[in-house]
Structures are given as structure tokens and as C-alpha cells.
Design a protein around this motif. Structure first.
Motif, short mmCIF file in Angstrom:
data_model
loop_
_atom_site.label_atom_id
_atom_site.label_comp_id
_atom_site.label_asym_id
_atom_site.label_seq_id
_atom_site.Cartn_x
_atom_site.Cartn_y
_atom_site.Cartn_z
N ALA A 128 -0.61 6.34 -11.85
CA ALA A 128 -1.68 6.42 -10.85
C ALA A 128 -2.64 5.25 -10.98
CB ALA A 128 -2.43 7.74 -10.98
N ALA A 129 -2.92 4.84 -12.23
CA ALA A 129 -3.79 3.67 -12.43
C ALA A 129 -3.13 2.41 -11.87
CB ALA A 129 -4.08 3.50 -13.92
N VAL A 161 0.52 6.56 -7.00
CA VAL A 161 -0.61 7.49 -7.20
C VAL A 161 -0.13 8.94 -7.15
CG1 VAL A 161 -2.74 8.35 -6.18
CG2 VAL A 161 -2.38 5.89 -6.38
N TRP A 186 -7.23 1.58 -14.40
CA TRP A 186 -6.70 0.33 -13.86
C TRP A 186 -7.48 -0.89 -14.31
CZ3 TRP A 186 -9.86 -2.67 -10.78
CH2 TRP A 186 -11.02 -2.04 -10.28
N TRP A 218 0.83 -1.21 0.00
CA TRP A 218 0.00 0.00 0.00
C TRP A 218 0.86 1.26 0.00
CZ3 TRP A 218 -3.75 -2.49 4.00
CH2 TRP A 218 -4.79 -3.14 3.31
N SER A 224 1.82 1.64 -3.51
CA SER A 224 0.72 2.13 -4.33
C SER A 224 0.52 3.63 -4.13
CB SER A 224 -0.57 1.37 -4.01
OG SER A 224 -1.09 1.74 -2.74
N VAL A 265 -3.62 2.53 -8.10
CA VAL A 265 -4.97 2.11 -7.69
C VAL A 265 -5.12 0.59 -7.81
CG1 VAL A 265 -7.43 2.30 -8.22
CG2 VAL A 265 -5.98 4.34 -8.30
N PHE A 304 -3.32 -1.05 -4.96
CA PHE A 304 -4.04 -0.86 -3.70
C PHE A 304 -5.16 -1.89 -3.57
CE2 PHE A 304 -7.35 0.98 -1.04
CZ PHE A 304 -6.62 1.39 0.06
N ALA A 307 -7.15 7.82 -13.73
CA ALA A 307 -6.60 6.99 -12.66
C ALA A 307 -7.65 6.07 -12.06
CB ALA A 307 -5.99 7.87 -11.57
N GLY A 308 -8.87 6.59 -11.92
CA GLY A 308 -9.92 5.82 -11.26
C GLY A 308 -10.51 4.71 -12.10
#
Length: 392
Positions: free
Chosen positions: A127-128, A110, A201, A103, A106, A131, A134, A197-198
Motif C-alpha cells: 500500500a505504501a 493499495v 512511502w 494510477w 497504484s 501511495v 500515485f 500506508a500513509g
């Protein structure tokens, strides 16, 4: 000798994964750079009004590169996570500390990805990856069959028809990609980056999970024990990837007329889904090549592997070039360069990172961003972090 439970030392690294990362950064440069080229009509990220040479180069990139390089990095990312877990378990660490370590990793990805997107390139993948890592830590203890089931399920989902997934566009340049002003780019990118990013992934889930499985068995590190699997994967994966890309690449090359919107909604996901198998194929092929080269490593081989060991730094170096060359308030060459000349720029950029990485290798120096990510991940001092480093 590496730190107990820490990153792998150079002398312990296998050639195959590093060579794969290093070579695939060339493909990533080719895959990213053509999106900056301006055109009155765009199809699949390529202007359709270029010269015959531009169309030919675009066809080659669409067939062998686009949607094929990033899945291979997803495989290597999952593979690298499996290596971290194995080293931590061998050092006697329990699962909860391992999760916290990942984590932390990660979080670094990010944050780096956010800064990368804001300052250099909105098409950031770091960033992807962050995520994905994570969330992906919960898959570390899954049985093999669940890794395959979820990987196959997500692959099928990404292959389903999707509205607007592939269409000819005549829109003006995206201000998030080519910001007209320095201050304006933050306003445009701060809105786009969380979506990238959100959601970005999701496309890496399948290769990540397969990479975890392969890492458990050390397939890329011990190719001699898995020759049949690697050869079969290389042959089938690359064959399917090329076949799946042809409907799009023939349009990019000007051989076929652009498809209808309905057909594009099918061909776009097909291109991407078969590219995932191509990523597997490329990883297997390069590892097989590395096995042949392992006993007679040339200067060129070591230099490309050095790029793989410093893939995060080299990836960010590419973005510096894109920002300087294409940003409207800097050199603003998106209307000057063509698909073909931009491909030459991508090759030249990659070669420059090969030279840079090789100089760092000779100086026994890890890339600055590799040192950063490992310092945070393992909470070690810089002097103890002189070990392996990569995007994975």
C-alpha cells in the motif's frame, strides 16, 4: 514478443534486476520474521535476552539486512516505473494516458496492500508503494538534477534525530502484529494500517527517485556500459551501510550496552539512512554478479531470477507463513522460536518460494498476483498477460 506498450516479455528481460529482486526476497524474509519473536526486552526489533547464537544472528541481520533490503526494492520499483514509461512512450502514448495507467497500478497496490495487512501481515509495504506511485507520477518528467536534489533532501530529513526512534522496550506484543483473536485483528489493524500506508512511502522516496534516474539510462539492463558507476556504488554503498549499522548491531549482538534515549534518537535514523545507500550498493553488486552469470545461467540462477519475476506472489507467500506460524490463534510460535530458529524459518520459506517460482517458470506461468496487477494496469485479457511480473 510483448504487447505494444505493455509488459516486457520474458525473452526481453535483463537478468540483473530479476536476480536482484529474487535474492533480496531472502533478505526481506529475514528482515520481517524476527519482529514476531517475543522477548522480555526488545532493542531494534530483536530480543536482548536470547542465547549467544541468537545475538550473533541478530547482529548479522541488523548489519547486513535490516533497513538495507527494502531500499533496494525501492530502487527497483522506481526502475520498473521508468521501464513502463519508456515502453509507453516508444509505443506513441502521451503523458496523460501513461499517468492514468500508473494510477491504475497504484490503486491495485493499495487495495492488495490493505487486504494483505488485514488478513496476513500488518507490516505491509504494498500500500505504501501504491501511495508512492500515485504521487510519484508527477516526478516522471523532472529533469535529472531535480530527481537528485529531492532524493538527497529526503535522505537528509530521514537522517535527522528523531524522538523514540530507537529504544529498548518491554511492552507486550503488539496486537496488530500478533492478534489474539481472528475478529480482534481487524479492529486493531484497521487503525494501524492507514498510518503505515500513509506515512511508510516517505522512506522509499529517495530510492524510488534514484531508481527512476537509473531506469532512464537502463543502467541495470546494460551494466557493461556503466561498470565504473556500478562498482563504485557497490563499494561505497555497502561500506557506508555496514559502518552505519554497527552502532546498532553491536548492541543487538550484546557487544555494547544499549544506548541512552538521546543517543538512540541519533543512531536509529543513522542506521536507516545509511541503509538506503546499502540498498543502492546491493542492487549494483547483484547486477555485476548477474553480468558474470549472463552467459552461463545455471538452474539455480534461473530459479532465483524466476522469484524476481514473480516477486509479488512470492512476497505474499512469505506472509502466509508468518501468519500461520506466529499468529496466537494459529500455531502461536512467537514464544517458542528464537531469533536464530526464525532466521532458519525465513531461509526455508525463501527456498520454498524459489522452488515454487521455478516450477511456474518451467510451466511458462506468471504468478497469479502478477497476472492480476497487469490485467488491471494494462486492461488486457489473462491470455495476453503472460509476460513479466514483479513488485516493481
Amino acid at each position: 514478443m510483448s504487447i505494444q506498450g505493455g509488459p516486457t516479455g520474458l525473452s526481453e528481460r535483463a537478468l540483473g534486476p530479476d536476480l536482484a529482486r529474487g535474492f533480496m526476497l531472502l533478505f526481506i524474509a529475514l528482515a520481517n520474521s524476527h519482529y514476531f519473536v517475543y522477548g522480555d526486552r526488545i532493542f531494534g526489533g530483536f530480543p536482548t535476552d536470547g542465547s549467544a547464537v541468537d545475538r550473533a544472528v541478530g547482529m548479522v541481520i541488523s548489519t547486513f539486512v535490516d533497513g538495507r533490503a527494502f531500499p533496494m526494492f525501492g530502487v527497483l520499483f522506481g526502475y520498473g516505473v521508468a521501464q513502463i514509461v519508456r515502453r509507453q512512450r516508444e509505443a506513441g502514448n502521451d503523458w496523460w494516458p501513461i499517468r492514468k495507467l500508473l494510477w491504475r497500478r497504484s490503486l491495485v497496490l493499495v487495495v492488495l496492500g490493505f487486504l494483505h495487512a488485514m488478513l496476513l501481515y500488518i507490516g505491509d509495504i504494498l500500500a505504501a508503494y501504491g501511495v508512492l506511485l500515485f504521487l510519484g507520477v508527477w516526478a516522471l518528467r523532472w529533469k535529472d538534477r531535480w530527481l537528485f536534489i529531492v532524493a538527497a533532501f529526503v535522505l537528509v530529513l530521514t537522517a535527522l534525530p528523531s524522538d523514540g526512534s530507537l529504544a529498548t522496550s518491554s511492552d507486550a506484543a503488539d496486537p496488530a502484529m500478533l492478534p489474539p483473536t481472528f475478529l480482534g485483528q481487524f479492529a486493531d489493524r484497521i487503525v494501524a494500517q492507514p498510518y503505515i500506508a500513509g506515512l511508510g512511502w516517505i522512506g522509499f522516496v529517495t530510492p524510488f527517485l534514484i531508481g527512476l534516474w537509473a531506469g532512464r539510462r537502463r543502467i541495470l539492463e546494460r551494466p557493461a556500459e556503466h561498470l565504473t558507476l556500478l562498482r563504485t556504488t557497490a563499494l561505497i554503498g555497502l561500506t557506508v551501510a555496514v559502518a552505519g549499522a554497527l552502532p546498532v548491531s553491536l548492541v543487538v549482538g550484546g557487544v555494547l550496552a544499549p544506548p541512552s534515549d538521546q543517543a538512540g534518537n541519533i543512531l536509529g535514523p543513522l542506521h536507516d539512512a545509511t541503509g538506503v545507500l546499502g540498498g543502492f550498493g546491493y542492487a549494483a553488486l547483484i547486477v555485476l554478479i548477474a553480468r558474470r552469470l549472463s552467459d552461463r545461467q545455471s538452474t539455480v540462477t534461473l530459479a532465483i531470477a524466476a522469484v524476481g519475476q514473480r516477486s509479488l506472489t512470492c512476497y505474499l507467500c512469505q506472509s502466509v507463513v508468518w501468519a500461520v506460524v506466529f499468529t496466537p490463534y494459529l500455531l502461536d510460535l512467537s514464544r517458542t522460536l528464537t531469533v536464530a530458529t526464525t532466521a532458519l524459518l525465513a531461509v526455508a520459506t525463501w527456498l520454498a518460494t524459489v522452488v515454487l517460482a521455478d516450477r511456474m517458470r518451467r510451466a511458462n506461468y506468471r504468478g497469479p498476483f502478477e497476472l492480476l496487477i497487469r490485467r488491471v494496469t494494462y486492461r488486457t485479457a489473462a491470455t495476453r498477460s503472460r509476460s513479466s511480473g514483479s513488485l516493481a
